[in-house]
Design a protein around this motif. Structure first.
Motif, mmCIF file in Angstrom:
data_model
loop_
_atom_site.group_PDB
_atom_site.id
_atom_site.type_symbol
_atom_site.label_atom_id
_atom_site.label_comp_id
_atom_site.label_asym_id
_atom_site.label_seq_id
_atom_site.Cartn_x
_atom_site.Cartn_y
_atom_site.Cartn_z
ATOM 1 N N TYR A 196 0.818 -1.211 0.000
ATOM 2 C CA TYR A 196 0.000 0.000 0.000
ATOM 3 C C TYR A 196 0.853 1.263 0.000
ATOM 4 C CZ TYR A 196 -4.294 -2.675 0.774
ATOM 5 O OH TYR A 196 -5.376 -3.519 0.636
ATOM 6 N N GLU A 197 2.047 1.176 0.575
ATOM 7 C CA GLU A 197 2.950 2.327 0.517
ATOM 8 C C GLU A 197 3.440 2.537 -0.911
ATOM 9 O OE1 GLU A 197 7.150 3.882 2.522
ATOM 10 O OE2 GLU A 197 6.021 2.223 3.437
ATOM 11 N N ARG A 198 3.685 1.450 -1.608
ATOM 12 C CA ARG A 198 4.142 1.556 -2.996
ATOM 13 C C ARG A 198 3.014 1.930 -3.933
ATOM 14 N NH1 ARG A 198 4.839 -1.014 -7.791
ATOM 15 N NH2 ARG A 198 3.366 -2.681 -7.268
ATOM 16 N N CYS A 199 1.804 1.431 -3.663
ATOM 17 C CA CYS A 199 0.642 1.673 -4.513
ATOM 18 C C CYS A 199 -0.501 2.228 -3.657
ATOM 19 C CB CYS A 199 0.193 0.390 -5.200
ATOM 20 S SG CYS A 199 1.452 -0.417 -6.183
ATOM 21 N N PRO A 200 -0.432 3.462 -3.202
ATOM 22 C CA PRO A 200 -1.467 3.997 -2.294
ATOM 23 C C PRO A 200 -2.860 3.979 -2.905
ATOM 24 C CG PRO A 200 0.002 5.756 -3.067
ATOM 25 C CD PRO A 200 0.626 4.459 -3.467
ATOM 26 N N GLN A 201 -2.956 4.000 -4.226
ATOM 27 C CA GLN A 201 -4.266 3.963 -4.869
ATOM 28 C C GLN A 201 -4.968 2.628 -4.639
ATOM 29 O OE1 GLN A 201 -1.359 3.872 -6.431
ATOM 30 N NE2 GLN A 201 -1.379 2.225 -7.950
ATOM 31 N N ASP A 202 -4.204 1.586 -4.301
ATOM 32 C CA ASP A 202 -4.792 0.267 -4.106
ATOM 33 C C ASP A 202 -5.551 0.149 -2.791
ATOM 34 O OD1 ASP A 202 -3.888 -0.512 -6.536
ATOM 35 O OD2 ASP A 202 -2.369 -1.913 -5.815
ATOM 36 N N VAL A 203 -5.324 1.063 -1.863
ATOM 37 C CA VAL A 203 -6.108 1.035 -0.621
ATOM 38 C C VAL A 203 -7.591 1.183 -0.955
ATOM 39 C CG1 VAL A 203 -6.584 2.206 1.567
ATOM 40 C CG2 VAL A 203 -4.206 1.954 0.765
ATOM 41 N N ALA A 204 -7.920 2.187 -1.749
ATOM 42 C CA ALA A 204 -9.315 2.402 -2.138
ATOM 43 C C ALA A 204 -9.793 1.312 -3.085
ATOM 44 C CB ALA A 204 -9.466 3.774 -2.790
#
Length: 436
Positions: A196-204
């Motif tokens: 999630y730090e690498r791909c913050p958009q994946d949280v949503a």
């Protein structure tokens, strides 16, 4: 005997009969398949043998396409044997189609009880005697579960080995299934946080899919059911070198606008099925927790340890995450009982799996006293913060087994042997030769 030539390699098929139960040699026999691979032009050379034991449980040996991956490095020095462990590949298969021919769930469970590391080692010994003769010895490369089998080999039949290489597979000698998952969930959480730090958009993106599936589970192309919990199981990807990117790309194509609005795309559902289905390796699910079963460690049975221990880690509760602002965490190398309801490849095996989970008298797989005086040289790659195998367990085992040299690295994840282009195996070979 079938001989096949591919670019740079020559392979030869070997098939033999072995006892289902090695304690009953005249009893029921099953078929065992192995593929001998040698560098083209060296077919008649007197090369030392290297047996490869695949990860799993339930994984067949890789199918070489030539001098690719770690095999390229191995063929510089060895004649390699790729063994389809019992129940897998071209060995007598054990799956939803074949197991019902054994009878009911009790008969299936009794049959499957012979498919653990101790039986695999005795199979390998039968192959060794056939190919190398009674006094021949070979080298052993064990990846992941294959490393577990290596420890069993060193415990049961070290006289068959001249050296051993282990990649991501030094198991805890006295670690129960509960212990395994109690230490695994925090590692899986760290891999989630890193993704999630690498791909913050994946949280949503993950929350949106989980919310959708909680309201309406989706049907996969094979008829399986994608629930919110099944979706979480995609976290298995996060323990490999490119798994985070694979997950990212899968999530990017999750939605399509249909006649009734947005829905999960066929592309996403097919991709999820490819990662989640056990059709190709059902034994992975059926036997997974039993690989930790040892009567001197825990007599209560594994009893779906991953599911029971999960309650101690509420961060993985999808409903709690959706009710608040926390990210939905994906799970890792855990097998849950509900998988035998959602996956068509596992449904017919549910009752047998339940019986295996309740069994508490599993024979021991390791002999600590024998390992303490081991004379077979062992070099082992231990991956720092390996999501699948606990690093602390691996290092404790390395200290308990005489003659083990470890290389602790964070350059690779658990699949380092496969993706390093031979670099991981090369390092272990050079360590065994005293070159590093």
């Amino acid at each position: 005997m079938t001989v096949i030539r591919q670019p740079g390699v020559v392979s030869t098929d070997h098939v033999l009969q072995v006892p289902l139960d090695h304690a009953d040699p005249p009893g029921e026999q099953i078929e065992l398949y192995a593929r001998e691979v040698v560098a083209a032009g060296r077919e008649r050379d007197e090369l030392p043998w290297l047996l490869f034991l695949q990860g799993g449980p339930g994984g067949k040996a890789g199918r070489p396409l030539g001098r690719d991956g770690w095999l390229d490095r191995a063929l510089d020095d060895y004649r390699v044997l790729l063994l389809d462990q019992r129940g897998t590949g071209r060995s007598t298969p054990a799956n939803r189609q074949t197991l019902p021919t054994r009878g009911g769930a009790a008969e299936q469970a009794r049959y499957l009880a012979h498919f653990r590391a101790d039986s695999i080692v005795r199979d390998a010994e039968a192959v060794r005697r056939q190919l190398l003769g009674k006094d021949g010895r070979w080298s052993l490369l064990g990846q992941s579960f294959g490393g577990f089998c290596t420890l069993s080999y060193l415990s049961l039949a070290p006289e068959g080995l001249r050296e051993a290489f282990v990649t991501g597979g030094l198991a805890g000698l006295g670690t129960s299934a509960e212990d395994v998952y109690r230490s695994a969930y925090p590692r899986v959480e760290r891999k989630n946080r890193a993704h999630y730090e690498r791909c913050p958009q994946d949280v949503a993106a993950v929350r949106r899919i989980a919310e959708h599936l909680r309201a309406a589970p989706a049907r996969l192309p094979d008829g399986g059911l994608l629930t919110a919990e099944a979706f979480q199981a995609l976290g298995l990807l996060l323990g490999t070198g490119t798994g985070s990117q694979t997950l990212q790309y899968l999530l990017e194509e999750a939605w399509v606008r249909g006649v009734s609005g947005f829905e999960l795309s066929d592309t996403f559902l097919a991709g999820a099925q490819g990662q989640l289905s056990f059709a190709g390796n059902p034994l992975y699910a059926v036997l997974h927790e039993s690989i930790y079963g040892q009567r001197t460690v825990d007599t209560s049975g594994t009893r779906w340890a991953a599911q029971r221990v999960r309650a101690e880690f509420p961060a993985f509760d999808v409903d709690l995450a959706l009710a608040g602002d926390d990210p939905v965490l994906l799970t890792g190398e855990m097998i849950y009982p509900w998988m035998f309801d959602t996956d068509p490849a596992l449904r017919p095996l549910k009752e047998a799996a339940e019986l295996l989970a309740e069994r508490g008298d599993w024979p021991d797989l390791y002999d600590p006293a024998r390992l303490a005086v081991n004379e077979v040289p062992v070099t082992a790659a231990v991956y720092h913060d390996d999501m699948y195998v606990d690093t602390a367990d691996s290092l404790e085992t390395a200290r308990a087994v005489r003659g083990v040299r470890t290389w602790v690295t964070n350059e690779w994840e658990h699949d380092g042997l496969r993706v390093s282009g031979g670099a991981v195996l090369d390092r272990l070979i050079r360590m065994a030769r005293g070159e590093v």
